[in-house]
Design an enzyme around this catalytic site. Structure first.
Site, PDB file in Angstrom:
ATOM      1  N   GLU A 356       0.879  -1.172   0.000  1.00 29.27           N
ATOM      2  CA  GLU A 356       0.000   0.000   0.000  1.00 29.27           C
ATOM      3  C   GLU A 356       0.911   1.214   0.000  1.00 29.27           C
ATOM      4  O   GLU A 356       1.308   1.717   1.039  1.00 29.27           O
ATOM      5  CB  GLU A 356      -0.912  -0.033   1.235  1.00 29.27           C
ATOM      6  CG  GLU A 356      -2.104   0.913   1.127  1.00 29.27           C
ATOM      7  CD  GLU A 356      -1.790   2.324   1.579  1.00 29.27           C
ATOM      8  OE1 GLU A 356      -1.147   3.073   0.781  1.00 29.27           O
ATOM      9  OE2 GLU A 356      -2.143   2.676   2.689  1.00 29.27           O
ATOM     10  N   GLU A 365       5.024  11.096  -1.000  1.00 28.47           N
ATOM     11  CA  GLU A 365       5.870  10.222  -0.176  1.00 28.47           C
ATOM     12  C   GLU A 365       6.814   9.356  -0.997  1.00 28.47           C
ATOM     13  O   GLU A 365       7.746   8.775  -0.462  1.00 28.47           O
ATOM     14  CB  GLU A 365       5.044   9.336   0.763  1.00 28.47           C
ATOM     15  CG  GLU A 365       4.279  10.116   1.815  1.00 28.47           C
ATOM     16  CD  GLU A 365       3.494   9.221   2.753  1.00 28.47           C
ATOM     17  OE1 GLU A 365       3.398   8.009   2.455  1.00 28.47           O
ATOM     18  OE2 GLU A 365       2.998   9.722   3.778  1.00 28.47           O
TER      19      GLU A 365
END
Length: 668
Positions: A356, A365
């Protein structure tokens, strides 16, 4: 009788060189000395008479003299303790006495101390040897300092610099130069900036400019390479700090609780894995960024033979181990607390990768890079080369397998309005001065918020698509896209909304749309990703049948590789004059009125807008507006309220749009 014995106890005496002192009185005297209330004892004969029962009292008195800056008395008492009482000093006592010799530059006492140390068990102690060298250097005995230097087993650049400093201080510049070359060429110790400075100082004292010039030329040749390496090192350090902060943020359980409470997220992974048990049966699975191990446990339940759960956060790995044991899956799941990039190999070949990795606007990120790294280094492929063949592509199983990023214009219903109105009239007070202190009050950064489908003024357009079986890390550094929005009805655009969909396809592209889907669309259930809102500097007002062309660029931040800079450029809005003319005729509007509306719209619409938004740092934005000089009110200045009832053409147009929106609710 017992009272008499009690009184006699403190009066037991002992004989010490014809001097009778009560033990009780001796201890009282020592206590007075330690409280710095004793009379100074400067006479050596009196020092000889001081009672020293044990090493503890001796060390106390040595400490007392040093606290009173009576270094000479301390050194004399040290000698008495060694010569008269044969006390054995400890490591701390030697350190203290050597510091005194160094401070008062008493080289004779230093030599005596050195002889005592050579007979003790601390003679090979590195700290003692360093202090002896420093003491000799401070006292000017550079030959003895060199003797101590030669005893060092692992000499560092700091040791060399200390001795070179002593040589320069006591006027031995040639020895400094010789020691520099000995350090660099013989012992292969790399000089630092202090070493070079000491070398050039020695050259100045010797007036040996040729040697200084030769070293200078040598440094000039190495400078470019040296600086390049230093820049690379600093960038690596910065990346490490960024990664450290990133993984520390995931040490907090609240982050994982938020993700576990996201039922659309967890349900999509559960359905995708459980509906693909035929793929997971007896396979080896790698979970990249496993967190609490929820996906690893799904894979194990689906029949995986072995699951490697890799995560860089120690605290969360401990929690994952507990959860796995609670579910009796410890025989199938192995938790590895490492960065995926720090793993050389696994005990078994990897068949499936699950992760994920998605962040805000899909790429935030930059965790996708770790998944690509795992695919390229660990996935069980028959051959390894730079390009994945179609046959290999069919055999790769990565969940999710595909991801799509969408964009649509939206109208703001409360965020900007609240910022513009709430603080200006806050309980009959003007609190607008507080705005600069509110984070992102100017809306120059992305806003992560859930919006209603009715706020979208146009259907979404696909701007990026990712196939995890073939995507490369280099493809993620800069991503560009272009889209056009055909406006069906006159509307207001406050900015652009971004969301993503992920699919869990097992083999070929034909099965993508039939596979499990995870969506963060405003039309679907809310997720912790919400939607990413990019506000324009001010609202724009396209008319019916206009075309809004938009250039979108996602570029990895140069200062933080885990963030992206999102740039939106709106080109000049394309006007469909022919269709608008027909529609205006059907609505019985005059050409003159239509032309005036067009001019007014152009004066209130941005013709070019470039905006850069970063999650943590507000970027400078520029927007160029074009105005028509033919308008009678084009030179008017000052802001009007919205809506405004004045006769200004712009205010009339805005009021018309708002009234129409309120009446017909056509913004969909």
């Amino acid at each position: 009788m017992s009272m008499l014995n009690f009184l006699r106890r403190p009066l037991k005496v002992f004989i010490d060189s014809r001097l009778f002192i009560c033990r009780y009185q001796s201890q009282r005297l020592l206590d007075i000395l330690n409280k710095k209330t004793a009379i100074e004892t400067e006479n050596n004969d009196e020092l000889e008479k001081l009672p020293l029962e044990n090493t503890i009292e001796w060390n106390k008195k040595l400490k007392f003299y040093r606290m009173r800056n009576e270094e000479k008395n301390a050194l004399k008492l040290f000698e008495i303790g060694i010569r008269k009482y044969q006390f054995q000093p400890d490591y701390i006592t030697y350190i203290s006495m050597l510091e005194i010799c160094k401070d008062i530059k008493d080289v004779d006492s230093g030599h005596y101390m050195h002889r005592v140390i050579n007979k003790s068990s601390v003679r090979d102690n590195s700290r003692i040897q360093t202090l002896l060298m420093e003491m000799y250097m401070k006292c000017g005995d550079v030959d003895s300092a060199r003797e101590m230097f030669d005893l060092f087993k692992n000499r560092t650049v700091v040791d060399y610099n200390a001795l070179m400093t002593a040589y320069n201080t006591h006027q031995y510049p040639q020895r400094t130069i010789d020691l520099f070359y000995e350090m660099r060429d013989k012992d292969k110790v790399k000089p630092n900036n202090v070493s070079y400075m000491l070398f050039f100082q020695a050259c100045i004292k010797l007036q040996s400019f040729e040697q200084g010039k030769a070293l200078h030329e040598e440094l000039k040749q190495k400078t470019s390479t040296y600086m390049k390496n230093k820049i690379m090192d600093s960038e690596q350090i910065e990346d490490n700090n960024i990664d450290k902060q990133y993984f520390e943020s995931y040490e907090k359980f609240q982050v994982h609780e938020l993700m576990l409470r996201d039922r659309p997220r967890v349900s999509a992974y559960y359905d995708a894995i459980m509906n693909s048990k035929h793929l997971f049966e007896n396979k080896v699975v790698l979970d990249v960024g496993s967190g609490t191990g929820i996906l690893s446990m799904f894979a194990a339940k689906a029949g995986a033979k072995c699951v490697y759960a890799v995560d860089a956060c120690p605290a969360i790995c401990h929690l994952a181990i507990e959860l796995i044991k609670c579910n009796h899956l410890q025989d199938k799941i192995q938790v590895i607390n490492k960065h995926i990039e720090d793993i050389d190999k696994f005990d078994e070949n990897i068949d499936i990768i699950i992760s994920e990795w998605m962040g805000f606007y899909l790429f935030h990120e930059s965790m996708l890079e770790s998944v690509i790294y795992a695919r390229d280094h660990f996935l069980n492929l028959s051959t390894r080369n730079n390009d994945i063949t179609p046959e290999q592509n069919e055999s790769i199983v990565i969940f999710p397998s595909h991801a799509y990023l969408y964009c649509a214009p939206f109208i703001d219903q409360h965020i900007r309005i609240e910022l513009n109105t709430m603080w200006k009239d806050y309980f009959d007070l003007n609190m607008s001065s507080i705005l600069p202190h509110i984070k992102n009050s100017n809306l120059k950064e992305c806003v992560f918020e859930t919006i209603e489908p009715s706020q979208l003024v146009h259907d979404a357009q696909l701007i990026q698509s990712i196939d995890l079986r073939t995507i490369r890390i280099d493809d993620l550094h800069t991503m560009r896209s272009f889209c056009e929005f055909d406006i069906d009805n006159t509307c207001i655009i406050s900015g652009f909304c971004f969301w993503f969909d992920c699919y869990f396809s097992s083999n070929n592209n034909s099965s993508i749309l039939r596979s499990t889907r995870l969506t963060t669309s405003p039309h679907a259930s809310k997720t912790h990703w919400k939607q990413t809102l990019v506000f324009l500097p001010e609202d724009i007002y396209p008319l019916k049948d206009d075309v809004v062309p938009v250039n979108i660029k996602l570029k990895q931040s140069s200062t933080n590789r885990r963030h992206y800079n999102l740039t939106i450029s709106i080109k000049k809005i394309k006007e469909n004059l022919h269709n608008n003319s027909e529609k205006n005729q059907e609505e019985n509007l005059s050409n003159q009125s239509d032309t005036k509306r067009r001019r007014r719209r152009r004066s209130s619409t941005m013709s070019s807008d470039k905006r850069r938004i970063s999650e943590n740092e507000a970027m400078d934005t520029t927007s160029d507006s074009t105005s028509s000089d033919s308008d009678n009110d084009s030179n008017e200045s000052g802001e009007h309220p919205i809506p405004c009832s004045c006769d200004r053409d712009r205010c009339k147009l805005i009021k018309t749009i708002i009234d129409k929106y309120n009446e017909e609710n056509i913004v969909e």
